[in-house]
Design a protein around this motif. Structure first.
Motif, PDB file in Angstrom:
ATOM      1  N   GLU A 102      24.523   6.551  13.679  1.00 45.32           N
ATOM      2  CA  GLU A 102      23.216   6.308  13.058  1.00 45.32           C
ATOM      3  C   GLU A 102      23.067   4.832  12.707  1.00 45.32           C
ATOM      4  O   GLU A 102      23.937   4.238  12.062  1.00 45.32           O
ATOM      5  N   ILE A 103      21.954   4.270  13.120  1.00 46.80           N
ATOM      6  CA  ILE A 103      21.607   2.881  12.787  1.00 46.80           C
ATOM      7  C   ILE A 103      20.784   2.920  11.497  1.00 46.80           C
ATOM      8  O   ILE A 103      19.748   3.571  11.450  1.00 46.80           O
ATOM      9  N   GLY A 104      21.244   2.248  10.441  1.00 46.99           N
ATOM     10  CA  GLY A 104      20.514   2.251   9.166  1.00 46.99           C
ATOM     11  C   GLY A 104      20.721   3.553   8.426  1.00 46.99           C
ATOM     12  O   GLY A 104      19.775   4.228   8.023  1.00 46.99           O
ATOM     13  N   SER A 105      21.996   3.909   8.222  1.00 49.39           N
ATOM     14  CA  SER A 105      22.334   5.219   7.641  1.00 49.39           C
ATOM     15  C   SER A 105      22.144   5.269   6.128  1.00 49.39           C
ATOM     16  O   SER A 105      22.256   6.331   5.522  1.00 49.39           O
ATOM     17  N   ASN A 168      13.304   5.052  10.262  1.00 48.69           N
ATOM     18  CA  ASN A 168      12.730   3.966   9.465  1.00 48.69           C
ATOM     19  C   ASN A 168      13.595   2.713   9.515  1.00 48.69           C
ATOM     20  O   ASN A 168      13.782   2.038   8.509  1.00 48.69           O
ATOM     21  N   THR A 169      14.135   2.430  10.650  1.00 49.59           N
ATOM     22  CA  THR A 169      15.016   1.268  10.803  1.00 49.59           C
ATOM     23  C   THR A 169      14.674   0.450  12.051  1.00 49.59           C
ATOM     24  O   THR A 169      14.625  -0.777  11.978  1.00 49.59           O
ATOM     25  N   ILE A 170      14.416   1.089  13.179  1.00 43.82           N
ATOM     26  CA  ILE A 170      14.154   0.308  14.398  1.00 43.82           C
ATOM     27  C   ILE A 170      12.902  -0.560  14.211  1.00 43.82           C
ATOM     28  O   ILE A 170      12.862  -1.706  14.651  1.00 43.82           O
ATOM     29  N   PRO A 174      13.367  -7.080  14.531  1.00 41.09           N
ATOM     30  CA  PRO A 174      12.643  -7.865  15.538  1.00 41.09           C
ATOM     31  C   PRO A 174      13.408  -8.021  16.850  1.00 41.09           C
ATOM     32  O   PRO A 174      12.799  -8.128  17.907  1.00 41.09           O
ATOM     33  N   TYR A 175      14.760  -8.023  16.781  1.00 43.66           N
ATOM     34  CA  TYR A 175      15.583  -8.296  17.981  1.00 43.66           C
ATOM     35  C   TYR A 175      15.837  -7.014  18.778  1.00 43.66           C
ATOM     36  O   TYR A 175      16.981  -6.595  18.952  1.00 43.66           O
ATOM     37  N   LEU A 176      14.748  -6.422  19.314  1.00 44.47           N
ATOM     38  CA  LEU A 176      14.879  -5.162  20.055  1.00 44.47           C
ATOM     39  C   LEU A 176      15.658  -5.331  21.357  1.00 44.47           C
ATOM     40  O   LEU A 176      16.270  -4.376  21.845  1.00 44.47           O
TER      41      LEU A 176
HETATM   42  N1  SAH Z   1      17.404   5.747   7.542  1.00 41.18           N
HETATM   43  C1  SAH Z   1      17.069   5.683   6.151  1.00 41.18           C
HETATM   44  C2  SAH Z   1      16.975   4.243   5.631  1.00 41.18           C
HETATM   45  C3  SAH Z   1      15.742   3.499   5.991  1.00 41.18           C
HETATM   46  S1  SAH Z   1      15.642   1.911   5.186  1.00 41.18           S
HETATM   47  C4  SAH Z   1      15.799   6.437   5.855  1.00 41.18           C
HETATM   48  O1  SAH Z   1      15.038   6.739   6.759  1.00 41.18           O
HETATM   49  O2  SAH Z   1      15.525   6.691   4.687  1.00 41.18           O
HETATM   50  C5  SAH Z   1      16.163   0.844   6.501  1.00 41.18           C
HETATM   51  C6  SAH Z   1      17.679   0.703   6.536  1.00 41.18           C
HETATM   52  O3  SAH Z   1      18.030  -0.025   7.717  1.00 41.18           O
HETATM   53  C7  SAH Z   1      18.254  -0.082   5.360  1.00 41.18           C
HETATM   54  O4  SAH Z   1      19.266   0.680   4.752  1.00 41.18           O
HETATM   55  C8  SAH Z   1      18.759  -1.371   6.012  1.00 41.18           C
HETATM   56  O5  SAH Z   1      19.884  -1.913   5.348  1.00 41.18           O
HETATM   57  C9  SAH Z   1      19.072  -0.916   7.416  1.00 41.18           C
HETATM   58  N2  SAH Z   1      19.069  -1.941   8.495  1.00 41.18           N
HETATM   59  C10 SAH Z   1      18.287  -3.034   8.630  1.00 41.18           C
HETATM   60  N3  SAH Z   1      18.595  -3.706   9.754  1.00 41.18           N
HETATM   61  C11 SAH Z   1      19.594  -3.018  10.363  1.00 41.18           C
HETATM   62  C12 SAH Z   1      20.367  -3.204  11.560  1.00 41.18           C
HETATM   63  N4  SAH Z   1      20.153  -4.230  12.394  1.00 41.18           N
HETATM   64  N5  SAH Z   1      21.327  -2.305  11.847  1.00 41.18           N
HETATM   65  C13 SAH Z   1      21.561  -1.239  11.038  1.00 41.18           C
HETATM   66  N6  SAH Z   1      20.864  -1.015   9.898  1.00 41.18           N
HETATM   67  C14 SAH Z   1      19.894  -1.885   9.566  1.00 41.18           C
END
Ligand code: SAH
Ligand code: TYD
Ligand code: ZN
Length: 405
Positions: A102-105, A168-170, A174-176
């Motif tokens: 998970e990205i942004g867990s 709620n992270t992607i 900006p660097y997609l």
């Molecule tokens: N997934 C959770 C958190 C959303 S808030 C939800 O939906 O509630 C966005 C999260 O992404 C934050 O915890 C932030 O620290 C993280 N984040 C920001 N840029 C990131 C990156 N490049 N890689 C991983 N996580 C990232």
């Protein structure tokens, strides 16, 4: 003129909020008011249709050890993520020894359920404080930004992932290009990249302009996501509209040619075309709504204050920074905001410097009116605070228009 962060095409601005503070920076009374500001303006790429901010905030100014947002703060969101985890377990994590990244867990709200099922997992989360909360629950987390280099390291250490998920992270990233190259390096053949974010279609439909703030760099549509996926050798194979956070879309992405796209994809894109979601004229109309809502809200607050009635805010959301700072609402119009988040209580709202109090103090005594800044949690908060309305208190909402409930 600004260049598109995805395709380098021309980005045409459709709304400018001027200088704004960072939406999740909650200073103490002692800290100076001269916090970092950036220009919050939003535009449409005339080439690839991606809606994006015109100025990028350096990522470690936003996501650091003290990042205050806790995903587990809402019961409904806990349920949503538990259901998400069960769906992934049932559909994608069914092979031998599957692996979920998970990205942004954040605080582990989703991965906790994957962990309880005994499935191999890893969260990638740069904000150290929330990552630590997840670890306390037994979730495996790497305190890092996900990008190409991180993805290659994970692939080397843990092997390929069956699912890479993000909520709620992607849209914060900006660097997609680096994200997609990272997904390509980490995802096993046949695996999926699934992410969900606020949907431009809902933002336009419901005037939810406060979804526009520093962290929300992109406002996606199925069409713009299909385009960016295609650029990096992937394909948008499914879309699901979700009711959470005021309307989101969950995008399922696979390597090109690996899965047949669902008819839901062209159907949603056709709907977006008929609604003109990739046309500057449609998006410029959002601006009329923003100015009307802000003017109406200020007029209502002035009127209530003028009549000697007490008003407070409810929910020190990131979204509300856009509303208070663009509308010019300060402690004179709104003396305090109530919230449940430990890292926000006792601090000040960004820019407006409205003090934040614990939600436990909401009824001591109740204000006459409360502005529901956490409008995406309306049902949950109205149920929890039913005593407020029972005692004659009135909720104020401002999307899709200013209204007393
Ligand atoms: N997934 C959770 C958190 C959303 S808030 C939800 O939906 O509630 C966005 C999260 O992404 C934050 O915890 C932030 O620290 C993280 N984040 C920001 N840029 C990131 C990156 N490049 N890689 C991983 N996580 C990232
Ligand atoms: P949210 O709307 O989820 O996100 P964002 O900050 O990205 O706009 O934030 C909800 C905020 O509202 C969070 O600070 C916690 C607070 N809150 C309460 O105070 N009480 C509640 O019952 C709920 C659900 C949230
Ligand atoms: Zn573009």
């Amino acid at each position: 003129m600004s260049k598109c962060r995805v395709c380098e095409g021309e980005v045409r601005k459709f709304f400018d909020f001027g200088k704004q503070p960072l939406s999740d920076t909650f200073l103490t009374e002692q800290e100076s008011g001269e916090a970092y500001h950036f220009r919050l303006a939003v535009g449409l790429c005339t080439r690839c249709t991606m809606v994006q901010l015109l100025e990028e905030v350096p990522r470690d100014r936003m996501f650091h050890h003290d990042y205050p947002y806790h995903s587990s703060g809402s019961r409904r969101m806990r349920e949503h993520f538990a259901q998400t985890a069960r769906d992934l377990l049932a559909t994608e994590l069914t092979g031998e020894d599957p692996f979920c990244v998970e990205i942004g867990s954040n605080d582990g709200v989703m991965l906790g359920v994957i962990k309880d099922a005994g499935v191999r997992h890893l969260g990638v989360e740069p904000s150290g404080g929330v990552a630590e909360l997840a670890r306390k629950d037994g979730v495996r987390v790497r305190t890092d930004f996900f990008e190409e280099t991180t993805a290659r390291l994970i692939a080397g250490e843990d092997g390929p992932a069956d699912v890479i998920y993000a909520a709620n992270t992607i849209c914060h990233i900006p660097y997609l290009d680096s994200i997609f190259r990272g997904v390509d390096a980490l995802l096993r053949p046949g695996g999926v990249f699934v992410f969900e974010d606020p949907y431009l279609g809902d933002i336009v439909e419901r005037n939810t302009f406060d979804q526009i703030y520093d962290e929300h760099f992109f406002l996606f549509t199925a069409r713009s996501v299909r385009g960016v996926a295609h650029r990096f050798g992937f394909e948008l194979v499914d879309v699901h509209r979700l009711p959470v956070h005021g309307g989101e879309v969950r995008y399922t992405i696979a390597r090109r040619g690996e899965r047949a796209p669902s008819p839901a994809v062209p159907a949603l894109i056709a709907e977006e075309t008929s609604r003109g979601l990739a046309e500057l004229g449609t998006l410029e109309k959002l601006g009329d709504g923003i100015d009307r809502i802000c003017a109406d809200l200020v007029a209502l607050l002035r009127d209530l204050r003028g009549r000697g009635l007490s008003v407070a805010g409810y929910g020190a959301t990131a979204k509300s920074a856009t509303v208070t700072n663009y509308a010019g609402i300060g402690p004179d119009l709104l003396p305090c905001v109530y919230d449940t988040t430990p890292a926000k209580i006792g601090r000040l709202m960004p820019g407006s410097r409205i003090p934040i109090r614990s939600a436990e103090e909401f009824g001591r005594p109740y204000p006459d009116y409360a502005v529901l800044f956490a409008w995406n949690h309306t049902e949950e908060i109205l149920a929890k605070e039913e005593e407020f309305a029972a005692q004659g208190g009135k909720w104020i909402v401002y999307v899709p228009e200013v209204r007393v409930l």
